[in-house]
Design a protein around this motif. Sequence first.
Motif, mmCIF file in Angstrom:
data_model
loop_
_atom_site.group_PDB
_atom_site.id
_atom_site.type_symbol
_atom_site.label_atom_id
_atom_site.label_comp_id
_atom_site.label_asym_id
_atom_site.label_seq_id
_atom_site.Cartn_x
_atom_site.Cartn_y
_atom_site.Cartn_z
ATOM 1 N N GLY B 29 0.800 -1.130 -0.058
ATOM 2 C CA GLY B 29 0.048 -0.084 0.180
ATOM 3 C C GLY B 29 0.836 1.208 0.081
ATOM 4 N N ALA B 30 0.608 2.179 0.999
ATOM 5 C CA ALA B 30 1.425 3.473 1.049
ATOM 6 C C ALA B 30 2.706 3.190 1.854
ATOM 7 N N ALA B 31 2.553 2.351 2.783
ATOM 8 C CA ALA B 31 3.754 2.061 3.911
ATOM 9 C C ALA B 31 4.785 1.403 3.462
ATOM 10 N N ILE B 32 6.135 1.478 3.913
ATOM 11 C CA ILE B 32 7.250 0.535 3.672
ATOM 12 C C ILE B 32 7.158 -0.652 4.568
ATOM 13 N N ASN B 33 7.465 -1.591 3.784
ATOM 14 C CA ASN B 33 7.466 -3.121 4.546
ATOM 15 C C ASN B 33 8.520 -2.946 5.914
ATOM 16 N N GLY B 34 8.157 -3.678 6.672
ATOM 17 C CA GLY B 34 8.733 -3.618 8.353
ATOM 18 C C GLY B 34 10.067 -4.647 8.128
ATOM 19 N N GLY B 35 9.965 -5.609 7.392
ATOM 20 C CA GLY B 35 11.086 -6.209 7.347
ATOM 21 C C GLY B 35 12.381 -5.494 6.557
ATOM 22 N N TYR B 36 12.034 -4.955 5.305
ATOM 23 C CA TYR B 36 13.016 -4.228 4.694
ATOM 24 C C TYR B 36 13.691 -3.060 5.382
ATOM 25 N N GLN B 37 12.764 -2.520 6.465
ATOM 26 C CA GLN B 37 13.266 -1.561 7.447
ATOM 27 C C GLN B 37 14.488 -2.045 8.206
ATOM 28 N N LEU B 38 14.158 -3.525 8.554
ATOM 29 C CA LEU B 38 15.285 -4.088 9.463
ATOM 30 C C LEU B 38 16.708 -4.265 8.669
ATOM 31 N N GLY B 39 16.486 -4.257 7.440
ATOM 32 C CA GLY B 39 17.518 -4.569 6.670
ATOM 33 C C GLY B 39 18.456 -3.328 6.719
ATOM 34 N N VAL B 40 17.852 -2.169 6.486
ATOM 35 C CA VAL B 40 18.398 -0.913 6.620
ATOM 36 C C VAL B 40 18.837 -0.550 8.101
ATOM 37 N N VAL B 41 18.362 -0.764 9.066
ATOM 38 C CA VAL B 41 18.684 -0.514 10.354
ATOM 39 C C VAL B 41 19.888 -1.513 10.668
ATOM 40 N N GLY B 42 19.766 -2.532 10.269
ATOM 41 C CA GLY B 42 20.825 -3.983 10.376
ATOM 42 C C GLY B 42 22.237 -3.396 9.740
ATOM 43 N N ASN B 43 22.049 -2.718 8.561
ATOM 44 C CA ASN B 43 23.377 -2.436 7.962
ATOM 45 C C ASN B 43 24.091 -1.205 8.836
ATOM 46 N N ALA B 44 23.094 -0.034 9.256
ATOM 47 C CA ALA B 44 23.831 0.829 10.261
ATOM 48 C C ALA B 44 24.464 0.190 11.520
ATOM 49 N N ILE B 45 23.814 -0.766 12.091
ATOM 50 C CA ILE B 45 24.343 -1.193 13.309
ATOM 51 C C ILE B 45 25.785 -2.284 13.000
ATOM 52 N N ALA B 46 25.659 -2.844 12.019
ATOM 53 C CA ALA B 46 26.768 -3.567 11.589
ATOM 54 C C ALA B 46 28.112 -2.486 11.291
ATOM 55 N N ALA B 47 27.717 -1.354 10.842
ATOM 56 C CA ALA B 47 28.762 -0.355 10.479
ATOM 57 C C ALA B 47 29.103 0.317 11.827
ATOM 58 N N THR B 48 28.486 0.211 12.778
ATOM 59 C CA THR B 48 28.910 0.768 14.087
ATOM 60 C C THR B 48 29.553 -0.140 14.950
#
Lengths: 265, 265
Positions: B29-48
């Motif tokens: 619909g209009a919202a971004i999938n919750g799982g895809y968001q975790l991929g983005v957050v996960g990349n930021a955490i791994a870089a940290t």
Amino acid sequence: MTFEYDAHTAVTPDGDGFVAELDAGWTVGAAINGGYQLGVVGNAIAATVPGKPDPLVMSAYYLSATTPGPARVRPTVRRMGGSIATVAADLVQGEETRVTVLGTFGTLEVGDDVEVATTAEEFELPPVEECVPVPAAMRELVPMTSRFDMRFHPDQVGWAAGSPSGRGVLSAWFRFSDGRDADPMSLLGIVDMLPPVTFDLGRPGWAPTLELTVHVRARPAPGWLKVRHATRNIAGGMFEEDGEIWDSTGRLVAQSRQLARLPRR
Amino acid sequence: MTFEYDAHTAVTPDGDGFVAELDAGWTVGAAINGGYQLGVVGNAIAATVPGKPDPLVMSAYYLSATTPGPARVRPTVRRMGGSIATVAADLVQGEETRVTVLGTFGTLEVGDDVEVATTAEEFELPPVEECVPVPAAMRELVPMTSRFDMRFHPDQVGWAAGSPSGRGVLSAWFRFSDGRDADPMSLLGIVDMLPPVTFDLGRPGWAPTLELTVHVRARPAPGWLKVRHATRNIAGGMFEEDGEIWDSTGRLVAQSRQLARLPRR
């Protein structure tokens, strides 16, 4: 009358979150039980979001071992909605964060739920009087076991005599020793009060929890609870432990899962 | 060559955490999938947390609907250990926090695990060519379904024709459309990419996730994955959804559970 669990999980606001006194009666060896800590944190969160007294879901990440004595809980509201609120909270001792939590609180229905559909099957447990109390040796090593009356499935206490079943399942009747009935908040703790399921795999010893998430799905009826821990997947030096709590009316009132380190051989 | 999933979950440090561009290709619909968001957050955490590239466990609490466009991830290290690190992170758009996360990262073993004991049973799924692709009507409503090839168990797609099975189970083969093999980080997202299991209960419609916890238990082998969602407990206007991902060698590589609101009738 104040029940023991309520006295031991009480929190008092002091301008920098809440202070609590963690009671030595809840230790496993030298450390404080992870479930009991969630009762303390849960009380601080509920006091922070008036009108939303019940934990619906809480995820705890354990950072360092908690010891008896003073502690502080610092909750931060992350989202205040009409019916639910999400809160982050740390439990700290001195400068050390012991556990960091995210939780969503609201109100669990009272009386008949609008819609219940459970395909989960209530697990079988022989009558209380046919089940096995906590072995004396364990009562000494794990002081918290005198806080409650726990009766193990007779087929699942082989570990107490050195012959674990190897199935990876532990189940027991549970109630507080002083007659306190369970409420939603106490279910947060009760999911973590049986021995680690690794006992049944012939791996006694400390199984430190990395993460524990609890879903509280209904207000439990008074009386004995049935609690089960099971693991299905050991890998990478870790195991998952799934917990279920069923109330005296045969309703599934809480579901939990944790990721823990496998005890050393 | 850069695969689509990697390009779409990329993050860039900018002094105030990491910036990302959430791609409209991942909407439901209009919202971004919750799982895809975790991929983005996960990349930021791994870089940290250098040297700890793999998510072992992540818990996400969804606070508001995420939309395509710029986003920022702000990770905070909560504990840096020798082999694992625990990090809190928020994904924000403008002034709004969309999702707040706790996660523990480390390194999943490469090659043979020291000890694997799984009593979980691999679920049965007919060969890929006998399974059913995403219905055309769904592809239009859910743009993200063109990012991957998903083939449903033929007995579990009755919902597409208005006759759901009512069992509360959905399972499918899964792989990315552009041939990217799954890695531990992408499993965080893949557990949330099938339709809600409520489709199989005759309750299509939006089932907003309150909380999603994923355990990543092994590095997946290349090839098709098998993904299953199941619910066992509907109560209090909510349902739990348990997810499993098995890799092409028949290994259970991820387990997830979420608490979501039941779609309105």
